[in-house]
Scaffold this motif. Sequence first.
Motif, short mmCIF file in Angstrom:
data_model
loop_
_atom_site.label_atom_id
_atom_site.label_comp_id
_atom_site.label_asym_id
_atom_site.label_seq_id
_atom_site.Cartn_x
_atom_site.Cartn_y
_atom_site.Cartn_z
N GLN A 34 0.71 -3.52 -7.08
CA GLN A 34 1.73 -4.29 -6.31
C GLN A 34 1.49 -4.13 -4.88
O GLN A 34 1.54 -2.78 -4.51
N PRO A 35 1.31 -4.96 -4.05
CA PRO A 35 1.10 -4.62 -2.71
C PRO A 35 2.08 -4.06 -1.88
O PRO A 35 2.05 -3.28 -0.95
N SER A 36 3.43 -4.46 -1.98
CA SER A 36 4.58 -3.84 -1.35
C SER A 36 5.90 -4.14 -1.99
O SER A 36 5.96 -4.84 -2.89
N GLY A 37 6.89 -3.47 -1.57
CA GLY A 37 8.34 -3.78 -2.20
C GLY A 37 9.29 -2.95 -1.48
O GLY A 37 8.87 -1.73 -0.66
N GLU A 38 10.49 -3.06 -2.12
CA GLU A 38 11.47 -2.30 -1.61
C GLU A 38 12.31 -1.71 -2.93
O GLU A 38 12.63 -2.64 -3.72
N LEU A 39 12.66 -0.41 -2.79
CA LEU A 39 13.53 -0.09 -4.07
C LEU A 39 15.09 0.55 -3.65
O LEU A 39 14.94 1.19 -2.56
N ILE A 40 15.98 0.29 -4.36
CA ILE A 40 17.27 1.05 -4.09
C ILE A 40 17.33 2.31 -4.64
O ILE A 40 16.73 2.47 -5.88
N MET A 41 17.81 3.36 -4.04
CA MET A 41 17.87 4.42 -4.28
C MET A 41 18.74 4.79 -5.43
O MET A 41 18.16 5.69 -6.43
N PHE A 42 20.09 4.59 -5.32
CA PHE A 42 20.99 4.98 -6.38
C PHE A 42 21.75 3.67 -7.02
O PHE A 42 21.74 2.53 -6.30
N MET B 208 17.59 3.16 0.47
CA MET B 208 16.38 2.35 -0.02
C MET B 208 15.08 3.02 0.45
O MET B 208 15.29 3.82 1.55
N VAL B 209 13.88 2.51 -0.13
CA VAL B 209 12.74 3.02 0.11
C VAL B 209 11.81 2.01 0.01
O VAL B 209 11.91 1.20 -0.92
N ALA B 210 10.70 1.70 1.02
CA ALA B 210 9.91 0.78 1.14
C ALA B 210 8.73 1.38 0.87
O ALA B 210 8.31 2.50 1.18
N TYR B 211 7.59 0.44 0.09
CA TYR B 211 6.21 0.93 0.01
C TYR B 211 5.13 0.01 0.26
O TYR B 211 5.47 -1.25 0.13
N GLU B 212 3.97 0.38 0.49
CA GLU B 212 2.74 -0.48 0.77
C GLU B 212 1.70 0.13 -0.12
O GLU B 212 1.44 1.34 0.34
N LEU B 213 0.99 -0.74 -0.54
CA LEU B 213 -0.38 -0.06 -0.98
C LEU B 213 -1.47 -0.10 -0.02
O LEU B 213 -1.64 -0.94 0.87
N GLN B 214 -1.97 1.06 0.03
CA GLN B 214 -3.03 1.13 1.22
C GLN B 214 -4.55 0.90 0.99
O GLN B 214 -5.34 0.30 1.44
N LYS B 215 -4.79 1.47 -0.46
CA LYS B 215 -6.09 1.47 -0.82
C LYS B 215 -5.92 1.77 -2.45
O LYS B 215 -5.20 2.53 -2.82
N VAL B 216 -7.27 1.43 -3.07
CA VAL B 216 -7.31 1.72 -4.41
C VAL B 216 -8.83 2.30 -4.58
O VAL B 216 -9.68 1.80 -3.97
N GLU B 217 -8.59 3.58 -4.81
CA GLU B 217 -10.21 4.28 -4.81
C GLU B 217 -10.48 5.20 -6.20
O GLU B 217 -9.79 5.93 -6.42
N ASN B 218 -11.61 4.67 -7.07
CA ASN B 218 -11.76 5.25 -8.23
C ASN B 218 -10.61 5.28 -9.04
O ASN B 218 -10.31 6.34 -10.10
#
Length: 77
Positions: free
Chosen positions: A69-77, A1-11
């Motif tokens: 999307q501010p954050s989430g988790e994804l299954i890899m396979f 799995m991989v988790a992700y988080e939005l850090q910023k939006v720029e231009n």
Amino acid sequence: MVAYELQKVENGTYYYNYYPDGDKSAPGCITMDAEDNRGIVKISDEDVKNIYAGRVWREFALGHTPLGQPSGELIMF
């Protein structure tokens, strides 16, 4: 799995930290925009061959998750 988080939006570019296997001690940072332009700020030390970064990019590119999307988790396979 991989988790992700939005850090910023720029231009119109979205910056996401991602964490292979949810390990916050090994972050990577990737970018993308609405036209599917992609960039790498930092590859995680745990991301052999950019597999985890690619999984996050694919999720957004295919429209399964909307950009902003501010954050989430994804299954890899």
